[in-house]
Each structure stands twice: as structure tokens, then as C-alpha cells.
Design a protein around this motif. Structure first.
Motif, short mmCIF file in Angstrom:
data_model
loop_
_atom_site.label_atom_id
_atom_site.label_comp_id
_atom_site.label_asym_id
_atom_site.label_seq_id
_atom_site.Cartn_x
_atom_site.Cartn_y
_atom_site.Cartn_z
N PHE A 64 0.87 -1.13 0.42
CA PHE A 64 -0.18 0.12 0.09
C PHE A 64 1.30 1.26 0.09
N ALA A 65 0.15 1.76 -0.58
CA ALA A 65 1.37 3.26 -0.86
C ALA A 65 0.18 4.21 -0.35
N GLY A 66 0.51 5.32 0.74
CA GLY A 66 -0.62 6.03 1.82
C GLY A 66 0.00 7.18 2.26
N GLY A 67 1.62 8.10 0.94
CA GLY A 67 2.01 9.28 1.77
C GLY A 67 3.04 8.49 2.10
N CYS A 68 3.95 9.65 2.93
CA CYS A 68 5.11 8.65 3.96
C CYS A 68 4.31 7.24 4.53
N PHE A 69 5.59 6.77 3.98
CA PHE A 69 5.68 5.48 5.04
C PHE A 69 5.60 4.96 6.34
N TRP A 70 6.29 6.31 7.01
CA TRP A 70 6.29 6.53 8.37
C TRP A 70 4.87 5.88 9.03
N CYS A 71 4.28 6.30 8.29
CA CYS A 71 2.73 6.97 8.94
C CYS A 71 1.80 5.42 8.65
N MET A 72 2.25 4.98 7.48
CA MET A 72 1.12 3.47 7.30
C MET A 72 1.69 2.58 7.66
N VAL A 73 3.31 2.32 9.33
CA VAL A 73 2.87 1.34 9.40
C VAL A 73 1.83 0.79 10.11
N THR A 74 1.87 2.28 11.35
CA THR A 74 1.50 1.59 13.04
C THR A 74 -0.34 1.19 12.48
N PRO A 75 -1.11 1.77 11.16
CA PRO A 75 -2.44 0.88 11.86
C PRO A 75 -2.30 0.05 11.37
N PHE A 76 -0.91 -1.20 11.19
CA PHE A 76 -1.42 -2.43 10.67
C PHE A 76 -0.02 -3.43 11.22
N GLU A 77 0.18 -2.24 12.34
CA GLU A 77 1.62 -3.18 13.38
C GLU A 77 0.92 -4.41 14.58
N GLU A 78 0.93 -5.62 15.05
CA GLU A 78 0.69 -5.82 16.13
C GLU A 78 -0.57 -6.16 15.76
N LEU A 79 -1.19 -6.76 14.65
CA LEU A 79 -2.01 -7.34 14.32
C LEU A 79 -1.86 -8.76 14.41
N PRO A 80 -3.24 -9.70 15.10
CA PRO A 80 -2.38 -11.19 14.75
C PRO A 80 -2.43 -11.18 13.27
N GLY A 81 -1.68 -12.10 13.43
CA GLY A 81 -1.33 -12.62 11.38
C GLY A 81 -0.36 -11.53 10.51
N ILE A 82 -0.13 -10.80 10.46
CA ILE A 82 0.88 -9.46 10.19
C ILE A 82 1.84 -9.94 10.48
N HIS A 83 3.33 -10.00 9.90
CA HIS A 83 4.25 -10.96 10.21
C HIS A 83 5.30 -10.31 9.77
N GLU A 84 5.18 -8.72 9.17
CA GLU A 84 6.17 -8.39 8.91
C GLU A 84 5.61 -6.69 7.76
N ILE A 85 5.91 -5.49 8.49
CA ILE A 85 5.78 -4.61 7.87
C ILE A 85 7.26 -4.07 7.26
N VAL A 86 7.07 -3.51 5.91
CA VAL A 86 8.59 -2.92 5.63
C VAL A 86 8.57 -2.33 4.87
N SER A 87 9.21 -1.07 5.39
CA SER A 87 8.73 0.06 4.63
C SER A 87 9.68 0.60 2.96
N GLY A 88 9.48 1.05 2.13
CA GLY A 88 9.91 0.91 0.40
C GLY A 88 9.65 1.26 0.20
N TYR A 89 10.19 1.34 -1.58
CA TYR A 89 9.49 2.12 -2.74
C TYR A 89 9.65 1.02 -3.71
N THR A 90 8.46 1.51 -5.05
CA THR A 90 7.84 0.96 -5.40
C THR A 90 7.21 1.64 -6.88
N GLY A 91 7.38 0.80 -8.42
CA GLY A 91 6.69 1.63 -9.00
C GLY A 91 7.76 2.18 -10.19
N GLY A 92 8.85 2.74 -9.52
CA GLY A 92 9.18 3.75 -10.89
C GLY A 92 10.36 3.49 -11.54
N GLN A 93 11.21 3.60 -12.35
CA GLN A 93 11.61 3.55 -13.57
C GLN A 93 13.56 3.45 -12.85
#
Length: 170
Positions: free
Chosen positions: A6-35
């Protein structure tokens, strides 16, 4: 295990909504879609590489469904803003759901249609649904940034306007 991206602006803010939920094993910030191969943050932040800032989530679909991930994703963003998110401006901060499977694509399209039909927003929903491309892990200092630099993260998030928007619109 499956992956979601998922892209939702700054990746820092997109980690916390998904962490520490059962079944979520890893959340990695990164980049995609470019050349640019193996882009750096310094390159991506210029907005010239075509990359989005994203989070890649590895999850167990038996414990946490993709549909639940989508339910968490939409209320984190302003899906009507094509120029970035909140104080973060530029193409690297656009919103998008990157799908890995046809089932993910269909689920993402259905939730986008649901947000549109809800008429929650008076402007069109511009969040894109795109096929996943190569994911590049961001530099280590970006991983779990909210834990490494909690004071700066909190200040940045407050100044961004994200939380006020979420409270008002979702």
C-alpha cells in the motif's frame, strides 16, 4: 504467507495501523513503481524516479484477511488527493493499492467502489489500483521509524494534518 503493498503518503505513517495484529508477520517500508533500480530515499524524495513510498505487509491470510487489510488501509488516507498526502507533496506520496493476485485486484476494486458509492467525499476517488512491481526496501533508518525516533515521528504526524483529516472524515 501472502503479501500486500500500500502507498499512503509517507511510509512512516502507514506502518502503525497494521502492526501488532494477529497474522501480520512483517511490515517493511520501501519503494515501488518507478524506473530507477535500487533507488535511495534521496532519489525518491525528489519525485523524479516515479516511485511511490509504500509499505509491504507479509501476513497469514488464515489469521488476517486481505479484505481486513483493505478495511484498515482506506481510513489512513485522503483518497481524493492526487498530489500527495497531507503535508507531503509530490508523486512519491500518491496513494495506491498494489495487488499481487487477481483476487487482491478484485477486492481492492470492490473497496474503492464502496468508498466512491459511500459519497463520504465530494471529490473523485483517485487512489490507483496497480499491479505490484519490484519492491525495494528503504534504508534501515526508515524501518520502524516511529519506534526509533518517537518524538520526531509524533511531531511530524501531528504537523502533517493526517490525524485531523482521519478524525473528521472517517
Amino acid at each position: 504467507m501472502e503479501q500486500a503493498m500500500f502507498a499512503g503518503g509517507c511510509f512512516w505513517c502507514m506502518v502503525t495501523p497494521f502492526e501488532e495484529l494477529p497474522g501480520i508477520h512483517e511490515i517493511v517500508s520501501g519503494y515501488t513503481g518507478g524506473q530507477t533500480d535500487n533507488p535511495t530515499y534521496e532519489e525518491v524524495k525528489t519525485g523524479t524516479t516515479g516511485h511511490y513510498e509504500v509499505v509491504q505487509i507479509t501476513y497469514d491470510p488464515a489469521l488476517f484477511s486481505y479484505e481486513k487489510l483493505l478495511e484498515l488501509y482506506w481510513p489512513q488516507i485522503d483518497p481524493t488527493d492526487a498530489g500527495g498526502q497531507f503535508q507531503d507533496r509530490g508523486s512519491q506520496y500518491r496513494t495506491a493499492i498494489f495487488y499481487y493476485t487477481e483476487e487482491q485486484r478484485l477486492a481492492a476494486l470492490a473497496t474503492k467502489a464502496g468508498v466512491t458509492i459511500s459519497r463520504r467525499f465530494s471529490s473523485p476517488i483517485v487512489t490507483e489500483i496497480l499491479p505490484a512491481t519490484t519492491f525495494y526496501r528503504a534504508e534501515e533508518y526508515h524501518q520502524d521509524y516511529h519506534k526509533k525516533s518517537p518524538k520526531h515521528y509524533k511531531e511530524d504526524r501531528e504537523q502533517s494534518g493526517r490525524d485531523a483529516f482521519i478524525e473528521k472524515n472517517w
